[in-house]
Design an enzyme around this catalytic site. Structure first.
Site, PDB file in Angstrom:
ATOM      1  N   ASP A  18      35.713  47.285  46.852  1.00  0.00           N
ATOM      2  CA  ASP A  18      37.086  46.788  46.685  1.00  0.00           C
ATOM      3  C   ASP A  18      37.105  45.600  45.724  1.00  0.00           C
ATOM      4  O   ASP A  18      36.087  45.254  45.116  1.00  0.00           O
ATOM      5  CB  ASP A  18      37.751  46.524  48.053  1.00  0.00           C
ATOM      6  CG  ASP A  18      37.356  45.194  48.703  1.00  0.00           C
ATOM      7  OD1 ASP A  18      36.767  44.318  48.021  1.00  0.00           O
ATOM      8  OD2 ASP A  18      37.649  45.025  49.906  1.00  0.00           O
ATOM      9  N   VAL A  68      36.969  42.403  45.758  1.00  0.00           N
ATOM     10  CA  VAL A  68      36.151  41.191  45.818  1.00  0.00           C
ATOM     11  C   VAL A  68      34.666  41.469  46.076  1.00  0.00           C
ATOM     12  O   VAL A  68      33.905  40.550  46.330  1.00  0.00           O
ATOM     13  CB  VAL A  68      36.681  40.209  46.896  1.00  0.00           C
ATOM     14  CG1 VAL A  68      38.045  39.683  46.507  1.00  0.00           C
ATOM     15  CG2 VAL A  68      36.730  40.860  48.273  1.00  0.00           C
ATOM     16  N   LYS A  69      34.256  42.722  45.981  1.00  0.00           N
ATOM     17  CA  LYS A  69      32.873  43.016  46.316  1.00  0.00           C
ATOM     18  C   LYS A  69      31.945  42.913  45.086  1.00  0.00           C
ATOM     19  O   LYS A  69      32.412  42.779  43.959  1.00  0.00           O
ATOM     20  CB  LYS A  69      32.780  44.413  46.935  1.00  0.00           C
ATOM     21  CG  LYS A  69      33.579  44.556  48.237  1.00  0.00           C
ATOM     22  CD  LYS A  69      33.206  43.533  49.296  1.00  0.00           C
ATOM     23  CE  LYS A  69      33.587  43.921  50.711  1.00  0.00           C
ATOM     24  NZ  LYS A  69      35.015  43.738  51.049  1.00  0.00           N
ATOM     25  N   THR A  70      30.636  43.009  45.360  1.00  0.00           N
ATOM     26  CA  THR A  70      29.619  42.793  44.321  1.00  0.00           C
ATOM     27  C   THR A  70      29.861  43.669  43.093  1.00  0.00           C
ATOM     28  O   THR A  70      29.723  43.213  41.963  1.00  0.00           O
ATOM     29  CB  THR A  70      28.216  43.063  44.892  1.00  0.00           C
ATOM     30  OG1 THR A  70      28.048  42.236  46.036  1.00  0.00           O
ATOM     31  CG2 THR A  70      27.135  42.774  43.869  1.00  0.00           C
ATOM     32  N   ILE A  71      30.174  44.944  43.335  1.00  0.00           N
ATOM     33  CA  ILE A  71      30.730  45.738  42.241  1.00  0.00           C
ATOM     34  C   ILE A  71      32.070  46.284  42.735  1.00  0.00           C
ATOM     35  O   ILE A  71      32.268  46.468  43.938  1.00  0.00           O
ATOM     36  CB  ILE A  71      29.811  46.898  41.776  1.00  0.00           C
ATOM     37  CG1 ILE A  71      29.670  47.979  42.846  1.00  0.00           C
ATOM     38  CG2 ILE A  71      28.453  46.373  41.341  1.00  0.00           C
ATOM     39  CD1 ILE A  71      28.958  49.240  42.340  1.00  0.00           C
TER      40      ILE A  71
END
Ligand SMILES: *Cc1c(COP(=O)(O)O)cnc(C)c1O
Length: 418
Positions: free
Chosen positions: A183, A185-188
């Site tokens: 989503d 705000v995630k790492t990718i």
């Protein structure tokens, strides 16, 4: 947690492949798609990258959790042990499966404490769902050993921990299934998306079918597929998968940069006597999306948060007051407030949270099967987690910081707490 910070020409190129054919869907249209299978390629590369036998992409991290629970046969009335420090999605997935979230305490890893899991196991416990929060790991080897010993299903919520590993083994690959989120705000990121990974072919087959109305995906022609089981629609679109594929190929660069930024800030904070750091069972495997540290007590932590705010040090989180990630502020959960009539209400043994008296912790009955007082107690009585979270501060590690910004940040931090 910076996937959105690095959207560039690589993502654009993958998306253009999809737009050129107009095949925005991951299944079917075999001729028209001109050889572009973004979701499939993403799955192959993800499985390879983290050393899992199989990966299945779906529409979100929450969907991944739902698919994993369903695929492992966790549902109506089963108890699932979860931590009180997570994103509410973990709990929602359990509730929406018709299962009962049972909270265990966290330890200074900020994740489920294996000993605390043992305290809340009952004959109804079916699965343990640890969450690798803020980019780093639970004591996952001990949790795995416990689940094996007790015959419990282990599903890892690794939504925030893509690229992290414990002793060289990727988080998400310890249990029967592991879940990831892509989503915003995630790492990718791929806009919206998620993935399930597993080494178990039968579970993979369940997931692959369950997430697409039970279609078996055998053969080339979508119209001729069989659909042997009931499922749901948690499909990812080919457009989202295209973005995610480009982002996955940047994962190593992302991790390298995050780790360097984190090291620099940690070294500065380490000079301050009052500060200690989150326990990370394998520092080398930390994906370094956050730097989390402890103050000696709540009032000192509140003080530091306030001082950071005044000094303009952004991207700091005091989870104890945060209503996204810690149970203390989850009033919606405590009252089970939802427009949906959750299947739980159909279970005879489901307590009405609003009617039940809240026991003191010494009244909590354990090992008594599905005990109303224990369940009622769990919503508010997590003294060890409270004690830890009340003195925890986490700082987001950004990819886009320049060397100069990083130095300024370090100077500010030292001037506040030093
Ligand atoms: C983000 C997140 C999820 C859910 O992912 P979505 O893709 O937003 O549905 C689940 N668990 C944790 C711990 C998360 O951080």
């Amino acid at each position: 947690m910076p996937g959105f910070e690095i959207f560039g020409s690589e993502e654009r190129k993958e998306v253009e492949d999809v737009l050129d054919t107009g095949v925005l869907f991951r299944y079917g249209f075999d001729q028209a798609r001109k050889g572009h299978w973004k979701a499939k390629t993403f799955e192959t590369e993800l499985a390879e990258r983290i050393g899992a036998g199989y990966a299945y992409l779906c529409s979100s991290g929450t969907a991944a959790l739902s698919v994993a629970l369903a695929s492992c046969g966790v549902g109506a009335g089963d108890e699932v042990i979860v931590p009180p420090f997570t994103f509410i999605a973990t709990i929602e997935a359990v509730l929406n499966a018709g299962a009962v979230p049972v909270f265990g305490e966290i330890d200074e890893t900020l994740c489920l404490d294996p000993e605390a899991i043992e305290e809340v196991i009952t004959p109804r416990t079916k699965a343990v769902l640890p969450v690798h929060m803020c980019g780093a790991m639970a004591r996952i080897d001990e949790i795995k050993a416990l689940c094996d010993k007790k015959g419990l299903i282990l599903i890892e919520d690794a939504c925030q921990a893509l690229g992290a590993a414990f002793n060289g083994k990727a988080l998400g690959t310890f249990g029967q299934m592991g879940c990831f989120s892509f989503d915003s705000v995630k790492t990718i990121t791929c806009g919206e998306g998620g993935a399930i990974v597993t080494d178990d072919k039968a579970l993979y087959v369940n997931a692959d079918a369950y997430a697409d109305h039970g279609h078996d995906h055998i053969g080339n022609d979508r119209g001729l597929e069989d659909h042997p089981i009931l499922g749901n629609n948690f499909r990812i679109s080919e457009l989202n998968a295209a973005v995610g594929l480009a982002q996955l190929r940047k994962l190593d660069t992302i991790l390298e940069k995050q780790r360097a930024h984190k090291r620099a800030i940690k070294a500065a904070l380490a000079r301050i006597p009052d500060i200690t750091f989150r326990k990370i069972p394998d520092e080398k495997g930390d994906s370094a999306t956050f730097l989390s540290f402890f103050l000696p007590d709540e009032s000192k932590a509140r003080n530091v948060v306030e001082e950071f705010g005044k000094a303009g040090i952004d991207a700091c989180f005091y989870w104890y007051d945060n209503n996204w990630h810690y149970i203390r502020k989850w009033d919606h959960l405590k009252t089970l407030r939802s427009p949906a009539r959750l299947p739980l209400h159909l279970l005879e043994n489901w307590p009405d949270y609003q009617q039940v008296k809240l026991p003191r912790s010494d009244e909590i009955v354990s090992g008594a099967g599905f005990s109303v007082s224990r369940i009622a107690g769990m919503q508010v009585e997590l003294p060890r987690s409270d004690e830890i979270i009340s003195r925890t501060i986490s700082m987001l590690i950004k990819l886009s910081w320049t060397e100069e910004e990083l130095e300024q940040r370090i100077d500010k931090i030292v001037s506040v707490v030093g």
